[in-house]
Every structure is written in C-alpha cells, then in structure tokens.
Design a protein around this motif. Structure first.
Motif, PDB file in Angstrom:
ATOM      1  N   LYS A 478       0.857  -1.195   0.000  1.00  0.00           N
ATOM      2  CA  LYS A 478       0.000   0.000   0.000  1.00  0.00           C
ATOM      3  C   LYS A 478       0.890   1.240   0.000  1.00  0.00           C
ATOM      4  O   LYS A 478       1.841   1.316   0.777  1.00  0.00           O
ATOM      5  CB  LYS A 478      -0.895   0.008   1.250  1.00  0.00           C
ATOM      6  CG  LYS A 478      -2.105  -0.890   1.134  1.00  0.00           C
ATOM      7  CD  LYS A 478      -2.947  -0.797   2.383  1.00  0.00           C
ATOM      8  CE  LYS A 478      -4.114  -1.795   2.309  1.00  0.00           C
ATOM      9  NZ  LYS A 478      -4.793  -1.902   3.619  1.00  0.00           N
ATOM     10  N   ARG A 480       0.732   5.149   0.717  1.00  0.00           N
ATOM     11  CA  ARG A 480      -0.143   6.092   1.415  1.00  0.00           C
ATOM     12  C   ARG A 480       0.431   7.511   1.317  1.00  0.00           C
ATOM     13  O   ARG A 480       1.617   7.730   1.539  1.00  0.00           O
ATOM     14  CB  ARG A 480      -0.270   5.675   2.879  1.00  0.00           C
ATOM     15  CG  ARG A 480      -1.080   6.633   3.768  1.00  0.00           C
ATOM     16  CD  ARG A 480      -0.973   6.190   5.215  1.00  0.00           C
ATOM     17  NE  ARG A 480      -1.605   7.126   6.146  1.00  0.00           N
ATOM     18  CZ  ARG A 480      -2.803   6.958   6.700  1.00  0.00           C
ATOM     19  NH1 ARG A 480      -3.511   5.868   6.423  1.00  0.00           N
ATOM     20  NH2 ARG A 480      -3.295   7.846   7.541  1.00  0.00           N
ATOM     21  N   ARG A 485      -3.920  11.196   3.297  1.00  0.00           N
ATOM     22  CA  ARG A 485      -4.235   9.906   3.938  1.00  0.00           C
ATOM     23  C   ARG A 485      -4.871   8.911   2.977  1.00  0.00           C
ATOM     24  O   ARG A 485      -5.476   7.926   3.399  1.00  0.00           O
ATOM     25  CB  ARG A 485      -5.118  10.114   5.175  1.00  0.00           C
ATOM     26  CG  ARG A 485      -4.447  11.001   6.221  1.00  0.00           C
ATOM     27  CD  ARG A 485      -5.205  11.079   7.517  1.00  0.00           C
ATOM     28  NE  ARG A 485      -4.491  11.895   8.483  1.00  0.00           N
ATOM     29  CZ  ARG A 485      -4.913  12.117   9.722  1.00  0.00           C
ATOM     30  NH1 ARG A 485      -6.050  11.598  10.143  1.00  0.00           N
ATOM     31  NH2 ARG A 485      -4.199  12.868  10.544  1.00  0.00           N
ATOM     32  N   GLU A 486      -4.760   9.156   1.703  1.00  0.00           N
ATOM     33  CA  GLU A 486      -5.271   8.208   0.692  1.00  0.00           C
ATOM     34  C   GLU A 486      -4.287   7.071   0.500  1.00  0.00           C
ATOM     35  O   GLU A 486      -3.071   7.292   0.479  1.00  0.00           O
ATOM     36  CB  GLU A 486      -5.480   8.937  -0.647  1.00  0.00           C
ATOM     37  CG  GLU A 486      -6.647   9.917  -0.635  1.00  0.00           C
ATOM     38  CD  GLU A 486      -6.780  10.643  -1.964  1.00  0.00           C
ATOM     39  OE1 GLU A 486      -6.054  10.291  -2.918  1.00  0.00           O
ATOM     40  OE2 GLU A 486      -7.591  11.575  -2.043  1.00  0.00           O
ATOM     41  N   GLU A 487      -4.844   5.851   0.344  1.00  0.00           N
ATOM     42  CA  GLU A 487      -3.998   4.668   0.143  1.00  0.00           C
ATOM     43  C   GLU A 487      -4.390   3.954  -1.149  1.00  0.00           C
ATOM     44  O   GLU A 487      -5.576   3.861  -1.472  1.00  0.00           O
ATOM     45  CB  GLU A 487      -4.150   3.677   1.306  1.00  0.00           C
ATOM     46  CG  GLU A 487      -3.582   4.178   2.619  1.00  0.00           C
ATOM     47  CD  GLU A 487      -3.750   3.152   3.748  1.00  0.00           C
ATOM     48  OE1 GLU A 487      -4.287   2.055   3.473  1.00  0.00           O
ATOM     49  OE2 GLU A 487      -3.365   3.440   4.894  1.00  0.00           O
TER      50      GLU A 487
END
Length: 506
Positions: A478, A480, A485-487
């Motif tokens: 992932k 990030r 704070r988007e993953e």
C-alpha cells in the motif's frame, strides 16, 4: 585513591587515618613529613573536585553549535552562493585551516592583532587563518599560478569581541570568489560586482546598496588634504569605521589618537561625506585638489570605466560611489566595494537588525608578489559573502514568521501494521535505497502503526509504504499519502516507478 566525589562521612575519616598513620619503626621527622605529603595530596584532590563541580559546559566565546534546523537554512544559503560562483566559471579550492605565522603577518594592518597564534607543536610558528584571501595568494605564488578563477568556502578565526546578535563571531564561515590574472581594466571587477548583486537578489534579503571606492582615490585624497604618507594606513583604518561611528568620533580618533592636524581632518571630512553615481565621479575629476593628484586620477578613470560596464550588466542603479568607503585591510590596491542592506519602512519604526556589510571585496594587485621570491605580481580581484550575517537575518525572519523547517529529506517511510514483519520491511527499504530513494524505517521489531504514521507527520515525510500479511499474499504494497491519507495498492514490482513518478510531480 578513591575519588573525592564519592567520599562521605566515615569514608573521609578512614582515608585520613590511612594517609596520616605513620608506618611502624620510623622516626618522628618522617612521620611529620608523611602527614604533610598526605595533606597536600588531599588538598589537591579537593581543589580538583571543586573545579570539576564548578565547570560549565558551553561553547567557547564567539562560537556556536548549529542545530539541524539551522543547518538546513545554512546549506540552502551556501548552495545558492556556490551555484552562482560556478555559474560564473569558478573552480573550487581549499587550503589548511592554519598557516605559517609569517604568511599572515603584516597583511591586515591594525587587524593583525586579531590573529589567533597557535602554540609551537613541532618547530613551526603557526596561526589560524584570518581570511581566505591571503592563503589564496600564498597558493598562487607557491604553485606559480598566473591565472585562476576560484571559489572557496571555509572557516576563519578572529580574536575580536563577538556580538552574536549582529552575526559577528570569532569562528565563522567565509565564501570567497576571486579572479587572478592580467586582464583588461575593470572587466573582472565588474563581474565581481555582478556576482555580488546576483547573490543578494537571489537570497531575497531586501533592498541593498553596493558602495564603491578606490584605494588610489583614498590615498590621493589623503595626500591633497595634507596627511603624512606614514599615516595613510592608520587614517584609512579610522575612515573604515564610519559605518559604525559618527564622523565626530572618527575625527576625534584621527586627531587625538593618531596625531592628525585638526584642519587636515576637516578637509578629509569634506570628501568622505560625498556619495553618488557616475556624476560624482565626473565631479571629482573637476575637483581643484583631487584633479592635481596622479593616483586619484587613475582611480577615477577606472571607476568611470567600471560604471560603463555596470550599466551594460544592468546593475548600475545598485552601485554608489562613496568616498567614505575605506576597507581597512592593507592589501587592497584599487577598486574596493561593500554591500549593505537598506532598512525597510517597517524597520525604521522598530529597532533594525544592524548586521553591517553583508558582502565586500576589492582589488589586491600586490599580495601575490609578497610571497614570490622574485616579487612577480599576479593582479587579483575578489569578493567575500558574509554568510554568518546573512544567516542571522534569515534566521530572525523565520522566527518572526514562525516558519517550520524540515530537518531531513526523507521521501518514503516503510511501515507495517503487524508484528514479525521486520525482515520484509528491511527487504523493501533496501529496494528503495538501491533505487536512490530517500527512505527510513523505525528501529524496532514490532512498532505500532500509529507510532509510525505519527513519525511521518512530525518529520514531514510525504509517502508511506505499508506491507502486511494481506499485501504479502497478494504481491502488493500500500502506498499512502501522508497529507491526504489516501492509500492505493500497487504491485511490488511497480513500486519504485510509482514512487519516482509521484516525487517528480510534487
């Protein structure tokens, strides 16, 4: 013997008893002598202990540590200065922090008393370098170099009274640019002034003015005013203080301390209060006294040519011909210059940060010849950027505006939400390092995810790579964004390319 710092109560009594108890079968004279020795040892230990307890940990007067935040600001300033030097074709050079004392003596006039001498450690009398100019001249003479355009960034040391708030230290950094060699008049000098203006404009310190004069004009002025030639350097040193002292105080120093006739000082006063542009140069050509002096006319002729070149280089409006500019160093022989910041309207209402000149320099055609056995001269001209003073200004502004500084350049943080994933984190970060990406991880086997994310926010790290059990099974990680704070899930083999793409876009 036990350390005194650990001795208390009975321990003191025991130690005293051991030291003062005479050995068996000795005469009383020996006993008395033994007790005196013991008492002397105790007193010495006690004094040493007291001195240690009074010891204050601090940096020496006129020096300072630079915190990581300060180093970031300093490196940005130095990078900008050095990139300008390189843009103008300069080569880098370094010289020892100390020189033979003989190399430095009689080069700085009244300031020679500020040189730090070192204790004789191996048959050579040595001194810490006072500036970077004299070592450069020594280098040219020693290596028989006739032409060179060089820059040098390094520390120098001066035993003066430090005023930290004004950016004055006993140990400080200088950034020098110099052109050595025989060239047509005023072309290298004009480039030095152009460099000075480029750097001060690039650093966005505010409006500035570069004062220009010529040592030949000064010497000519002293001659026509009636200053004895033997006093030229001494009076020049006094005139150099006009940026810090009033004319009244400078006049008093020249008359009372240096024995100059009052009427001679008054004649000098008529000149040193003149400043302007090329029109003032023309005016001085017509001056009934100066126009009779050959040296002064040579200096005025060069300044007139210099202003022509400065107009072509687009910086003439930043330059002021100022007859009060003296530059106290003995080695200057021609054009001299000094840049000062102009106070803003806001600063005139408040107490301005008085840091003096922020850049200075000039022509020194005779210095290299002082080191050459045959006296062969290599004409030189150069400038020095006052990094410490500039740093003081930038630092104060950052405090005023509360600017936050990132102390690292880390681009990516490698994290895991689960235990026992240190091996995978190490494999992953090795890939990033090998690809030239600046990356970090926490030095713990099982750090909490929240702790890792907080670290990224505190340190301003823009991206986090997260690897856990699910990601390992699926062959993904992932990525990030700390700010949003988007993953997103990215295939492991595409991770480096995706990170590089994001970093190039930011």
């Amino acid at each position: 013997m036990p350390q005194l710092g650990l001795l208390h109560g009975r321990a003191w009594a025991s130690l005293l008893g051991q030291l003062l108890r005479p050995p068996r079968a000795v005469c009383m004279g020996a006993v008395h002598s033994h007790s005196q020795v013991a008492e002397a040892v105790l007193m010495s230990q006690l004094k040493s202990h007291q001195e240690k307890s009074n010891f204050i940990i601090k940096t020496p007067k006129g020096t300072r540590d630079l915190s990581p935040q300060q180093m970031v600001v300093r490196e940005k300033i130095l990078d900008m200065v050095v990139s300008c030097f390189k843009r103008h074709g300069a080569k880098g050079l370094d010289t020892p922090a100390f020189e033979l004392k003989e190399v430095l003596t009689e080069k700085y006039g009244e300031d020679s008393g500020l040189i730090y001498d070192l204790q004789d450690q191996g048959g050579e009398l040595l001194s810490l370098r006072y500036d970077l100019t004299v070592p450069f001249a020594r280098y040219l003479a020693m290596n028989k170099v006739k032409k060179m355009k060089r820059y040098h960034v390094g520390k120098v040391w001066r035993r003066e009274s430090p005023t930290i708030v004004q950016g004055r230290y006993r140990e400080f950094c200088q950034c020098d640019f110099d052109i050595a060699g025989q060239f047509d008049p005023m072309i290298p000098d004009a480039e030095c002034l152009k460099i000075m203006c480029e750097i001060l404009s690039g650093l966005q310190l505010g409006d500035f003015l570069v004062k220009v004069n010529d040592r030949r004009i000064l010497d000519g002025m002293f001659a026509v005013c009636g200053v004895p030639e033997s006093k030229f350097h001494a009076i020049c040193s006094s005139i150099d203080k006009l940026d810090k002292m009033s004319w009244k105080d400078v006049r008093h120093e020249m008359v009372a301390k240096k024995g100059l006739a009052p009427e001679v000082a008054d004649r000098i006063g008529d000149y040193v209060q003149c400043h302007g542009g090329v029109s003032l140069v023309e005016q001085m050509f017509q001056d009934p006294r100066l126009s009779q002096n050959k040296q002064a006319l040579e200096g005025l002729g060069d300044l007139k040519l210099l202003f022509e070149y400065l107009t072509l280089l687009g910086i003439a409006e930043k330059i002021s011909f100022d007859l009060s500019l003296a530059r106290g160093l003995d080695y200057y022989t021609g054009v001299i210059y000094e840049a000062v910041l102009l106070p803003t309207p806001a600063q005139t209402e408040e107490e301005p940060l008085n840091v003096g000149s922020v850049a200075a320099g000039g022509r020194y055609d005779g210095l290299v010849g002082m080191f050459d056995p045959k006296g062969h001269k290599v004409p030189c001209v150069g400038l020095s950027i006052g990094v410490e003073r500039i740093f003081s200004i930038v630092e104060q502004r950052m405090k005023t505006f509360g600017e936050k500084i990132r102390t690292t350049e880390t681009q990516v943080f490698v994290a895991s939400p689960q235990k026992n994933f240190l091996q995978e984190r190490l494999k992953l970060i090795a890939e990033l390092w090998d690809a030239g990406i600046k990356a970090e991880l926490l030095y713990k086997n099982n750090p909490k995810l929240l702790t890792q994310l907080h670290y990224c926010e505190n340190m301003g790290i823009p991206l986090v790579v997260i690897i856990g059990e699910q990601e390992l099974k699926e062959g993904v990680v992932k990525l990030r964004s700390v700010a949003s704070r988007e993953e997103v899930a990215i295939k492991r083999e595409n991770l480096v390319a995706e990170i590089q793409k994001r970093l190039s876009e930011s």
